[in-house]
Design a protein around this motif. Structure first.
Motif, PDB file in Angstrom:
ATOM      1  N   SER A 140       0.845  -1.198   0.000  1.00 49.42           N
ATOM      2  CA  SER A 140       0.000   0.000   0.000  1.00 49.42           C
ATOM      3  C   SER A 140       0.879   1.247   0.000  1.00 49.42           C
ATOM      4  O   SER A 140       1.841   1.353   0.765  1.00 49.42           O
ATOM      5  CB  SER A 140      -0.909   0.012   1.226  1.00 49.42           C
ATOM      6  OG  SER A 140      -1.750  -1.122   1.238  1.00 49.42           O
ATOM      7  N   LEU A 181      -3.385   5.971   0.642  1.00 50.53           N
ATOM      8  CA  LEU A 181      -4.632   5.739   1.372  1.00 50.53           C
ATOM      9  C   LEU A 181      -5.532   6.951   1.190  1.00 50.53           C
ATOM     10  O   LEU A 181      -5.044   8.084   1.070  1.00 50.53           O
ATOM     11  CB  LEU A 181      -4.363   5.527   2.867  1.00 50.53           C
ATOM     12  CG  LEU A 181      -3.846   4.164   3.353  1.00 50.53           C
ATOM     13  CD1 LEU A 181      -2.551   3.776   2.668  1.00 50.53           C
ATOM     14  CD2 LEU A 181      -3.665   4.179   4.874  1.00 50.53           C
ATOM     15  N   ILE A 221      -4.449  -2.569   5.085  1.00 49.70           N
ATOM     16  CA  ILE A 221      -3.379  -2.222   4.156  1.00 49.70           C
ATOM     17  C   ILE A 221      -2.439  -3.422   4.037  1.00 49.70           C
ATOM     18  O   ILE A 221      -2.552  -4.388   4.810  1.00 49.70           O
ATOM     19  CB  ILE A 221      -2.601  -0.964   4.602  1.00 49.70           C
ATOM     20  CG1 ILE A 221      -1.922  -1.202   5.947  1.00 49.70           C
ATOM     21  CG2 ILE A 221      -3.540   0.234   4.661  1.00 49.70           C
ATOM     22  CD1 ILE A 221      -1.011  -0.066   6.392  1.00 49.70           C
ATOM     23  N   SER A 224      -1.393  -8.552   5.578  1.00 48.30           N
ATOM     24  CA  SER A 224      -2.386  -7.509   5.855  1.00 48.30           C
ATOM     25  C   SER A 224      -2.163  -6.898   7.236  1.00 48.30           C
ATOM     26  O   SER A 224      -1.711  -7.562   8.171  1.00 48.30           O
ATOM     27  CB  SER A 224      -3.804  -8.088   5.767  1.00 48.30           C
ATOM     28  OG  SER A 224      -3.995  -9.089   6.751  1.00 48.30           O
ATOM     29  N   PHE A 238       3.595   5.346   2.966  1.00 51.49           N
ATOM     30  CA  PHE A 238       2.348   5.679   2.281  1.00 51.49           C
ATOM     31  C   PHE A 238       1.917   7.103   2.612  1.00 51.49           C
ATOM     32  O   PHE A 238       2.453   7.745   3.532  1.00 51.49           O
ATOM     33  CB  PHE A 238       1.241   4.691   2.658  1.00 51.49           C
ATOM     34  CG  PHE A 238       1.028   4.534   4.144  1.00 51.49           C
ATOM     35  CD1 PHE A 238       0.271   5.454   4.863  1.00 51.49           C
ATOM     36  CD2 PHE A 238       1.578   3.452   4.822  1.00 51.49           C
ATOM     37  CE1 PHE A 238       0.071   5.301   6.223  1.00 51.49           C
ATOM     38  CE2 PHE A 238       1.381   3.292   6.181  1.00 51.49           C
ATOM     39  CZ  PHE A 238       0.630   4.216   6.891  1.00 51.49           C
ATOM     40  N   GLN A 272      -7.451   2.151  -0.634  1.00 49.83           N
ATOM     41  CA  GLN A 272      -5.998   2.012  -0.618  1.00 49.83           C
ATOM     42  C   GLN A 272      -5.593   1.195  -1.834  1.00 49.83           C
ATOM     43  O   GLN A 272      -6.404   0.501  -2.434  1.00 49.83           O
ATOM     44  CB  GLN A 272      -5.514   1.364   0.682  1.00 49.83           C
ATOM     45  CG  GLN A 272      -6.066  -0.017   0.961  1.00 49.83           C
ATOM     46  CD  GLN A 272      -5.258  -1.119   0.310  1.00 49.83           C
ATOM     47  OE1 GLN A 272      -4.039  -1.046   0.271  1.00 49.83           O
ATOM     48  NE2 GLN A 272      -5.925  -2.140  -0.198  1.00 49.83           N
TER      49      GLN A 272
END
Length: 432
Positions: free
Chosen positions: A160, A163, A197, A204, A289, A310
């Motif tokens: 990710s 976001l 994410i 995860s 991110f 995301q």
């Protein structure tokens, strides 16, 4: 000589009937192009040329010309069935190591062989332009041909990197009675939003944002605190002091008197977050991110989350193949991701009727056809590609049945010429 004139007519009529019969026989052959017999008259010539009283010595077939008009496009429901709407031919190679096409077709009945290559019913390999990277934006090398292959490898995970959160923070809320922010204590924050994410290995993690009102001390102002898997992180990416002592840094969100977000606008980047700060047993790339709060409001209505998004992906298994109108072939994975495998390579020729007929609705380049011109579907004069469809034969059965009657009449008329000539000859021979 009249016998030979009539015989040439019989031969020409027979050839015409054969061409018509072949058209009728292939009325349901995918990608088939109908042909027509083309004729020319024949004269006996001498040093002085053809006399103006020369009646002619018959007819000959000069060409059996295929007609490359568009056939109807019929839906099949099979994603690997392809049809060209417009100009061009599918480019085929003869083996898995082919780097240039040598066979061309309008028949798009394709399937996977045991090695994952896309082939036609005769085992020829569909050629595609090589992708330059892992996304469509990376483009394709239009001069680099390769047999199109679908591998069953897992779809790679994607960490990710962006976001997005859009929510309404209730304007009537005031600063919580407890501090600092503690996920286990609902009295230490006003609202909370969470999303999943992914890191570089597809693991995860739960990224949670806790919103704290600064009213009435600082009206129209909120602080947003980041927690990942329950661990607090500062804006610079470092792990906040544990146990929590109120020193965790946050993103300050401000709103105007109409409740619209004034800061931050656009993306706000967090510093690199070490995976070992999330879990000491985790060894993956640092998480890096940004968060975009665009669309977040501060109205008197109750707290609500309008959008969470995301761009990360876990690992995924191959679930299917799809082909766009531009001929881009995608491998689709169970994680929702897709990877371009190549772009279907089309070819066209200055004189398609000059192509060498190979059978199986395929052709090869010849001196009469001109050099192959490669191209991409939907660009220039090349047609688009329709997935889940095939191009039907362009034979019009009604027209061919009429041609059959005309051809039969021509054959019978030439046969009658021979019969008449024979009667005259017999009459001459019987004169005493």
């Amino acid at each position: 000589m009249t016998f030979f004139t009539a015989i040439s007519g019989l031969n020409a009529a027979s050839k015409n009937l054969a061409v018509t019969g072949n058209n009728i026989a292939n009325a349901n052959t995918t990608g088939f192009k109908q042909s027509r017999a083309e004729f020319a008259d024949v004269y006996a010539s001498s040093v002085g040329g053809v006399s103006k009283t020369q009646p002619g010595t018959g007819v000959r077939v000069t060409n059996v010309a295929q007609q490359f008009s568009q056939g109807n496009i019929n839906a099949t429901g099979n994603n690997l069935d392809l049809a060209i709407s417009g100009e061009g031919f599918f480019s085929l190679g003869t083996d898995a190591t082919s780097d240039q096409p040598s066979i061309y077709t309008r028949s798009g009945e394709f399937k996977l062989d045991k090695d994952g290559y896309v082939v036609n019913n005769q085992g020829n390999f569909l050629m595609a332009f090589k992708p330059n990277g892992t996304t469509v934006a990376d483009g394709f090398s239009s001069g680099v041909f390769q047999p199109l292959r679908v591998n069953a490898e897992q779809g790679s995970p994607v960490a990710s990197s962006a976001l997005a959160v859009s929510a309404n923070l209730q304007s009537t809320q005031t600063t919580p009675v407890s501090s600092p922010v503690d996920p286990t204590n609902p009295d230490s924050y006003n609202h909370e939003s969470s999303m999943t994410i992914y890191d570089s290995q597809g693991n995860s993690h739960i990224a949670s944002t806790y919103y704290v009102s600064q009213s009435p001390g600082t009206p129209n102002t909120w602080e947003a605190y980041l927690f990942i898997d329950g661990k607090p992180f500062n804006v610079d990416g470092s792990l906040a002091t544990l146990p929590l002592d109120g020193s965790q840094t946050s993103i300050t969100m401000t709103f105007d008197t109409a409740g619209k977000l004034t800061a931050p606008l656009g993306q706000t980047s967090y510093g690199a977050i070490a995976s070992t700060d999330i879990d000491p047993n985790l060894n993956v790339d640092d998480l890096a991110f940004s968060v975009d709060f665009t669309g977040t409001t501060q109205f008197s209505s109750v707290f609500s989350v309008n959008n969470l998004a995301q761009d990360g992906l876990p690992a995924g298994n191959l679930t299917g193949i799809s082909v766009s109108d531009e001929g881009i072939v995608f491998a689709r994975f169970s994680n929702g991701g897709s990877t371009p495998l190549g772009k279907v390579a089309l070819s066209r020729f200055a004189n398609p009727q000059g192509l060498t007929k190979l059978g199986d609705s395929t052709w090869a380049q010849s001196a009469d056809s001109g050099e192959r011109v490669p191209g991409e579907p939907g660009k220039g004069s090349f047609g688009t590609v329709q997935s889940g469809s095939v191009e039907a034969s362009n034979v019009d059965l009604s027209e061919q049945l009429v041609n059959l009657i005309i051809g039969q009449q021509a054959y019978q008329a030439n046969a009658q010429s021979i019969s008449t000539e024979n009667t005259i000859t017999q009459a001459i021979l019987n004169i005493r």
